[in-house]
Design a protein around this motif. Structure first.
Motif, short mmCIF file in Angstrom:
data_model
loop_
_atom_site.label_atom_id
_atom_site.label_comp_id
_atom_site.label_asym_id
_atom_site.label_seq_id
_atom_site.Cartn_x
_atom_site.Cartn_y
_atom_site.Cartn_z
N SER A 169 54.58 2.50 21.38
CA SER A 169 53.14 2.34 21.53
C SER A 169 52.48 2.42 20.17
CB SER A 169 52.57 3.42 22.45
OG SER A 169 51.16 3.30 22.55
N ASP A 170 51.35 1.72 20.04
CA ASP A 170 50.51 1.80 18.84
C ASP A 170 49.24 2.60 19.09
OD1 ASP A 170 52.23 0.35 17.28
OD2 ASP A 170 51.16 -1.56 17.46
N VAL A 171 49.06 3.10 20.31
CA VAL A 171 47.84 3.82 20.66
C VAL A 171 48.22 5.21 21.17
CG1 VAL A 171 45.76 3.85 22.08
CG2 VAL A 171 46.69 1.67 21.26
N PRO A 172 47.80 6.27 20.47
CA PRO A 172 48.11 7.62 20.96
C PRO A 172 47.00 8.15 21.84
CG PRO A 172 47.15 7.77 18.79
CD PRO A 172 47.15 6.29 19.15
N GLU A 173 47.31 9.18 22.58
CA GLU A 173 46.31 10.01 23.24
C GLU A 173 46.17 11.24 22.37
OE1 GLU A 173 43.39 10.90 25.12
OE2 GLU A 173 44.41 9.35 26.26
N GLY A 174 45.29 11.18 21.39
CA GLY A 174 45.29 12.12 20.28
C GLY A 174 44.69 13.47 20.55
N CYS A 175 44.54 13.90 21.79
CA CYS A 175 43.94 15.19 22.05
C CYS A 175 44.91 16.34 21.83
CB CYS A 175 43.38 15.24 23.47
SG CYS A 175 44.57 14.83 24.74
N VAL A 176 46.20 16.05 21.66
CA VAL A 176 47.20 17.08 21.37
C VAL A 176 48.08 16.58 20.23
CG1 VAL A 176 49.21 18.34 22.23
CG2 VAL A 176 47.24 18.00 23.72
N ILE A 177 48.27 17.43 19.21
CA ILE A 177 49.15 17.11 18.08
C ILE A 177 50.07 18.30 17.86
CG2 ILE A 177 49.27 16.64 15.61
CD1 ILE A 177 46.64 15.20 15.78
N ALA B 51 54.81 15.16 16.74
CA ALA B 51 54.85 14.70 18.14
C ALA B 51 53.42 14.52 18.63
CB ALA B 51 55.60 15.70 19.03
N ILE B 52 53.22 13.43 19.34
CA ILE B 52 51.92 13.12 19.93
C ILE B 52 52.17 12.24 21.15
CG2 ILE B 52 51.55 11.05 18.53
CD1 ILE B 52 48.60 11.80 18.35
N SER B 53 51.36 12.39 22.17
CA SER B 53 51.56 11.59 23.38
C SER B 53 50.94 10.22 23.21
CB SER B 53 50.96 12.29 24.60
OG SER B 53 49.56 12.37 24.48
N ARG B 54 51.54 9.24 23.83
CA ARG B 54 50.98 7.89 23.81
C ARG B 54 49.99 7.73 24.96
NH1 ARG B 54 56.91 6.54 24.94
NH2 ARG B 54 57.08 6.16 27.16
N HIS B 55 49.12 6.77 24.81
CA HIS B 55 48.11 6.53 25.83
C HIS B 55 48.77 6.13 27.14
CE1 HIS B 55 44.45 4.95 27.73
NE2 HIS B 55 43.78 5.66 26.83
#
Length: 581
Positions: free
Chosen positions: A448-456, A395-399
């Protein structure tokens, strides 16, 4: 006097007068009966009446109130900023599959009464729910016996998103939205008893090479082992048993003579078994350690918090007396990294971020948060909400704003995040070698193709370990901007196996982590202004009776200004005397 209309009224505004034959005569008129029909002459009298109200300001006040109410109602129907990508693509009401539709596809009959009763009995942390997000049906299949997505009869099934807050010029950016968490004890009970099934891939091993040689000009490092282009493409051909490059190519084991090394005491700590860990990192003294909040006693007892730092950050923390021999700062267990492989601190941070399964070989679940973030929700609740409840393994949040890799690349170039030529080279390689295209409706249910990768948030199983290995190889080969390589690694794996990623709303991420400032920004900020207010004077209380404030006086009872000032002066002197005494 026969032409008087019954629609004319008298009342608090005075007696109506009519001019007739040059004379003015008063006339009292009866109040109209409610049974009478509409009289057109009443409309003619409406304009002067409104003007009179406007003159007195009452209708103007009503207009202002109605305008404010209309603005509030309009704001309630505005799309929430945290999940706003575009109305054409991100409209979850049009493209999301509802819970009932998914269950009907699998032939499951939904018991509405059961759902309603079950959700009303169990008390929740919140009473609202964000709009449903379209997850891939493959998420349910990866859990085996766990059941279909989503789970039946969950107490958060009726969680609804409230209206977005009204527009605020002081907070124009994205904001957090409510998330339905279940109590900690229930979250612990919902942890799966067995690991999730990894599709196709069963055994994953890693390349070991003491003398890696760079044979191409596509970048890479000694730490990553310089995989060739043929090896890179072959790694996306999923098989039951695979061996891939995944950092730490040197040395006898990860963390020992590999270029990202730990002390022997720390290696023993990292080899311990844990169901769940929380990890973060600060390199180059770039951030300030953020202490987690709202952590339950069960999590403090069973979940370790690891913070990776380099020697530069260690030296600073010792100089300011933050770090001592215990190697603990609050909940964080500090792990010092020696012989860091990259000159770029951001790239060094990608090693623990993407390769936690190599550093912790005996961990089931992990939550990664960047060093600038503060965790404010219990880890058990976070895992239940974003992994266990939707039957996901990653799980990862999208931008919150961008969903297209090409747009993200231009934004990185405009912000100076990396060299423009390197970013262009990476995007062109993905475009012509891997077939990267702009995001469109054809990619749904991928949102989305762009994550907000600060949380994984992830489960450590072979397929997720492979994904983060290949994602790291892209970061090692090209730029350190992991948002640019995320979708390429994800889509090439999803094209081979039935697996997916839970990309949840960015406003949900902002619900359980609070984002702080980097150290350089904090040092540039002016110190807070401290306003010292003078203390209030303390009056001496006496037993004299209080005099009436509005006592009537005669004409000769007016006191002179000098006498009044004299009284005030005596009062100040009394207060001064009392305070000094």
């Amino acid at each position: 006097m026969t032409g008087v209309s019954l629609g004319l009224r008298t009342g608090s505004y005075g007696t109506l007068q009519f001019a007739q034959n040059g004379t003015v005569s008063p006339l009292l008129v009866r109040r109209p009966s409610k049974a009478l029909l509409y009289n057109p002459r009443e409309k003619e009298r409406g304009c002067p009446l409104i003007c009179r109200h406007l003159w007195r300001g009452k209708v103007a006040m009503l207009l202002m109130l109605s305008l404010g109410l209309s603005v509030f109602v309009f704001g309630c129907f505005t799309v929430y900023k945290g999940g706003n990508v575009t109305n054409d693509i991100e409209d979850t009401r049009n493209f999301a599959i509802s819970r009932d539709e998914i269950l009907k596809r699998h032939g499951v009959v939904v018991d509405k009464l059961h759902d309603r009763n079950s959700s009303s009995v169990i008390s929740l942390t919140s009473t609202t729910r964000p709009p449903p997000t379209f997850h891939s049906p493959s998420l349910s299949k990866s859990r085996g016996k766990k059941g279909y997505f989503p789970t039946l009869g969950h107490q958060c099934d009726h969680f609804a998103l409230p209206p977005p807050p009204p527009a605020d010029r002081r907070r124009p950016g994205p904001r957090p939205c409510p998330v339905c968490y279940i109590p900690v004890k229930q979250a612990i009970a919902s942890m799966p008893s067995f690991p999730s099934e990894s599709p196709i891939l069963r055994t994953l091993t890693y390349v070991h090479d003491e003398n890696p040689i760079q044979g191409e000009s596509h970048g890479g490092s000694d730490f990553g082992g310089y995989p060739s282009l043929e090896e890179r493409d072959a790694a996306f051909d999923i098989k039951e048993t695979m061996e891939v490059h995944c950092g730490f190519v040197k040395g006898s084991r990860p963390g020992r003579q590999t270029g990202f090394d730990f002390d022997e005491a720390d290696l023993l700590e990292l080899d311990q078994y844990h169901d769940i860990i929380v990890a973060s990192a600060i390199f180059g003294n770039y951030d300030v350690i953020q202490q987690p909040r709202n952590i339950s006693s069960e999590a403090k007892k069973n979940i370790p918090f690891y913070m990776f730092i380099d020697e530069e950050t260690e030296m600073y923390m010792k100089n300011v007396s933050i770090l001592d021999s215990s190697r603990r700062v609050g909940l964080w267990r500090i792990i010092v990294v020696h012989n860091i492989p990259y000159a770029d601190s951001r790239r060094n941070g990608k090693v623990p971020k993407l390769l936690l399964h190599r550093i912790f070989p005996k961990v089931r679940y992990s939550i990664w948060i960047d060093g600038k973030l503060k965790l404010v929700v219990d880890p058990y609740q976070v895992l239940e909400r974003f992994l266990w409840r939707p039957n996901a393994t990653f799980a990862i949040s999208r931008h919150y704003r961008r969903f297209d890799v090409f747009v993200e690349a231009e934004a990185n170039k405009a912000a100076g995040k990396y060299e423009n030529a390197s970013i262009d080279h990476q995007i062109q390689f993905y475009q012509y070698h891997d077939g990267l295209t702009h995001y469109s409706r054809a990619k749904l249910p991928i949102t989305s193709d762009v994550p907000e990768g600060c949380v994984i948030i992830r489960e450590h199983i072979p397929i997720t370990n492979l994904f983060t290995c290949l994602w790291f190889n892209e970061v090692d080969r090209f730029t350190s901007r992991d948002q640019l390589s995320f979708s390429t690694a994800r889509d090439k794996i999803m094209a081979k196996v039935d697996w997916g990623i839970n990309m949840f709303l960015d406003c949900e991420r902002r619900n359980f982590v609070i984002q702080g400032y980097h150290r350089d920004i904090l040092e540039q900020m002016p110190p807070p202004v401290v306003v010292i207010r003078p203390p209030r004077p303390h009056f001496a209380y006496t037993n004299k009776p209080q005099m009436r404030k509005n006592a009537k006086r005669g004409k000769g009872d007016k006191r002179s200004a000098s006498r009044r000032h004299h009284k005030v002066g005596s009062l100040v002197m009394t207060n001064s005397f009392v305070s000094h005494s």
